[in-house]
Design a protein around this motif. Structure first.
Motif, PDB file in Angstrom:
ATOM      1  N   GLN A 107      84.860  64.867  29.101  1.00  0.00           N
ATOM      2  CA  GLN A 107      85.567  63.655  28.358  1.00  0.00           C
ATOM      3  C   GLN A 107      86.985  63.721  29.494  1.00  0.00           C
ATOM      4  N   ASP A 108      87.447  64.784  29.615  1.00  0.00           N
ATOM      5  CA  ASP A 108      88.694  64.931  30.564  1.00  0.00           C
ATOM      6  C   ASP A 108      88.407  64.226  31.978  1.00  0.00           C
ATOM      7  N   ASP A 109      87.439  64.674  32.646  1.00  0.00           N
ATOM      8  CA  ASP A 109      87.039  64.095  33.588  1.00  0.00           C
ATOM      9  C   ASP A 109      86.859  62.666  33.795  1.00  0.00           C
ATOM     10  N   ARG A 110      86.061  62.066  32.784  1.00  0.00           N
ATOM     11  CA  ARG A 110      85.848  60.810  32.721  1.00  0.00           C
ATOM     12  C   ARG A 110      87.244  59.828  32.583  1.00  0.00           C
ATOM     13  N   HIS A 111      88.116  60.452  31.514  1.00  0.00           N
ATOM     14  CA  HIS A 111      89.440  59.853  31.558  1.00  0.00           C
ATOM     15  C   HIS A 111      90.235  59.846  32.769  1.00  0.00           C
ATOM     16  N   LEU A 112      90.202  61.042  33.338  1.00  0.00           N
ATOM     17  CA  LEU A 112      90.996  60.942  34.899  1.00  0.00           C
ATOM     18  C   LEU A 112      90.270  59.968  35.820  1.00  0.00           C
ATOM     19  N   ARG A 170      92.452  56.853  37.818  1.00  0.00           N
ATOM     20  CA  ARG A 170      92.184  56.497  39.168  1.00  0.00           C
ATOM     21  C   ARG A 170      91.438  55.259  39.317  1.00  0.00           C
ATOM     22  N   PHE A 171      90.786  54.931  38.795  1.00  0.00           N
ATOM     23  CA  PHE A 171      90.160  53.590  38.960  1.00  0.00           C
ATOM     24  C   PHE A 171      90.860  52.448  38.449  1.00  0.00           C
ATOM     25  N   ALA A 172      91.761  52.554  37.478  1.00  0.00           N
ATOM     26  CA  ALA A 172      92.743  51.630  37.157  1.00  0.00           C
ATOM     27  C   ALA A 172      94.086  51.596  37.983  1.00  0.00           C
ATOM     28  N   ASP A 187      86.462  51.351  30.958  1.00  0.00           N
ATOM     29  CA  ASP A 187      86.117  50.195  30.375  1.00  0.00           C
ATOM     30  C   ASP A 187      87.194  49.257  30.197  1.00  0.00           C
ATOM     31  N   SER A 188      88.252  49.885  29.829  1.00  0.00           N
ATOM     32  CA  SER A 188      89.550  48.824  29.517  1.00  0.00           C
ATOM     33  C   SER A 188      89.826  48.104  30.728  1.00  0.00           C
ATOM     34  N   GLU A 189      89.840  48.520  31.913  1.00  0.00           N
ATOM     35  CA  GLU A 189      90.012  47.882  33.197  1.00  0.00           C
ATOM     36  C   GLU A 189      89.275  46.748  33.415  1.00  0.00           C
ATOM     37  N   ILE A 190      87.854  47.417  33.339  1.00  0.00           N
ATOM     38  CA  ILE A 190      86.666  46.180  33.464  1.00  0.00           C
ATOM     39  C   ILE A 190      86.939  45.078  32.421  1.00  0.00           C
ATOM     40  N   LEU A 191      87.494  45.316  31.370  1.00  0.00           N
ATOM     41  CA  LEU A 191      87.933  44.267  30.628  1.00  0.00           C
ATOM     42  C   LEU A 191      89.028  43.591  31.130  1.00  0.00           C
TER      43      LEU A 191
END
Length: 367
Positions: free
Chosen positions: A23-28, A32-34, A92-96
């Protein structure tokens, strides 16, 4: 998500441990994506304020639309960043956020009466962001949202279509059309550089020993396999060495693991300084090293190890000057009699034990 103190003090299973760090890796990764989209959005929307404003002057919408335009161009990029950062799933938030960009872009196109150059600049900017973030699927989704929202806005606001562009609209839109792709390309270039550096770090981590910087055993054995095949194919000479630090356990037990680590690093450096750059050095075990010397007969390998023995005689460790480092070396030249690279490895290992049994601090060659 648990903090570290609670995490370590709790009764947690291995599966929960891996899930926590996944989960930490996915969040980080999402952050970076955002962050990668943040600068293009800030610059792009700020730049689009001017061509949109130039087109709206002609359409003369109600005054509240000007406030909305200011908020969209200069406030929304920062709100979108904060929304992504504070989300449990930033990606997902950034895609939205990107889909919201596409919808609002369609609204401005409708309010401008689909003025050609400002609308083209806006579609170009939104399309590049979508394509860069999610590929063709997100690009198509964004374009559909833009077209639908522009058509709805045209119907609701009864804005007349404007096909001709005034000099003001042209002058404000053209810089965006020219400069925004350059900005996007520059950001993509920086991202590519970071990814290449990250890939190199990962490759190094997967092939190198963390303490000494020489090859780890897994990768060294792969290189041994390749060297063995080369010797068989070309009938070229090569020599393998296995090197062991004498009485290493005693050094660890007497002086501690920090001094033991110093000893390993010191021996590694002496081997590197003595051998050629093309010789393949690997850390074979805790205090054991293995070397492949391509194109080298046993006599040259013996001479090289003699120099290492001499260097070690005058070497002292900073935190344990009383310790005298000595090594035992087993040497095995390649011969056509070896049917497998492991037979070559076994011959060098036998020569090493021969050196140990003969009193250590010496080099022995496989019979």
């Amino acid at each position: 998500m648990m903090n570290d103190e609670n995490y370590y003090n709790s009764d947690i299973t291995c599966e929960e441990w891996h899930k926590h760090f996944a989960q930490d890796d996915r969040h980080l990764s999402g952050i970076r994506f955002a962050r990668r989209i943040r600068l293009p959005r800030i610059c792009g929307l700020a730049a689009m304020f001017f061509p949109i404003a130039g087109a709206l002057v002609i359409q003369a919408p109600p005054g509240e639309w000007w406030l909305i335009l200011v908020g969209w161009a200069f406030v929304w990029p920062h709100l979108a960043w904060q929304r992504a950062c504070r989300s449990a799933d930033p990606r997902d938030s950034e895609i939205l956020n990107l889909k919201v960009d596409a919808i609002i872009a369609g609204i401005w196109i409708g309010l401008m009466g689909a003025s050609v150059l400002p609308s083209a600049a806006l579609v170009m900017m939104i399309g590049m962001n979508m394509m860069g973030a999610g590929g063709i699927r997100l690009f198509i989704a964004g374009m559909v949202l833009t077209v639908l929202s522009s058509m709805v806005t045209l119907q609701l606001c009864a804005t007349p279509l404007t096909w001709a562009n005034s000099p003001l609209e042209t002058g404000l839109a053209l810089p965006v059309i020219v400069l925004y792709p350059l900005l996007f390309a520059w950001i993509s270039y920086l991202t590519a550089i970071r990814l290449a550096e990250h890939k190199l770090r990962l490759e190094k981590m997967s092939t190198r020993d963390g303490m000494t910087g020489v090859f780890n055993r897994r990768h060294w054995e792969m290189l041994l396999h390749t060297a063995f095949d080369t010797c068989r194919r070309n009938q070229s000479p090569a020599t393998m060495l296995i090197i062991d630090i004498d009485h290493f356990k005693s050094i660890n037990d007497t002086w501690g693991h920090d001094v033991g680590d110093e000893a390993i690093i010191a021996v590694t450096r002496q081997i590197q300084l003595t051998l050629r750059a093309g010789d393949i050095i690997g850390r074979f075990g805790g205090d054991e090293f293995a070397v492949i010397m391509g194109g080298t007969p046993a006599e040259s390998a013996i001479a090289a190890m003699s120099r290492v023995h001499e260097r070690l005689k005058s070497l002292t460790l900073p935190n344990a000057p009383q310790v005298r480092l000595r090594i035992s070396v087993g040497i095995a030249p390649w011969t056509p009699a070896f049917g497998h690279y492991r037979e070559w490895l076994k011959a060098a290992d036998v020569a090493l034990y021969k050196a140990k049994n003969a009193g250590r601090n010496r080099t022995e060659v496989a019979a």
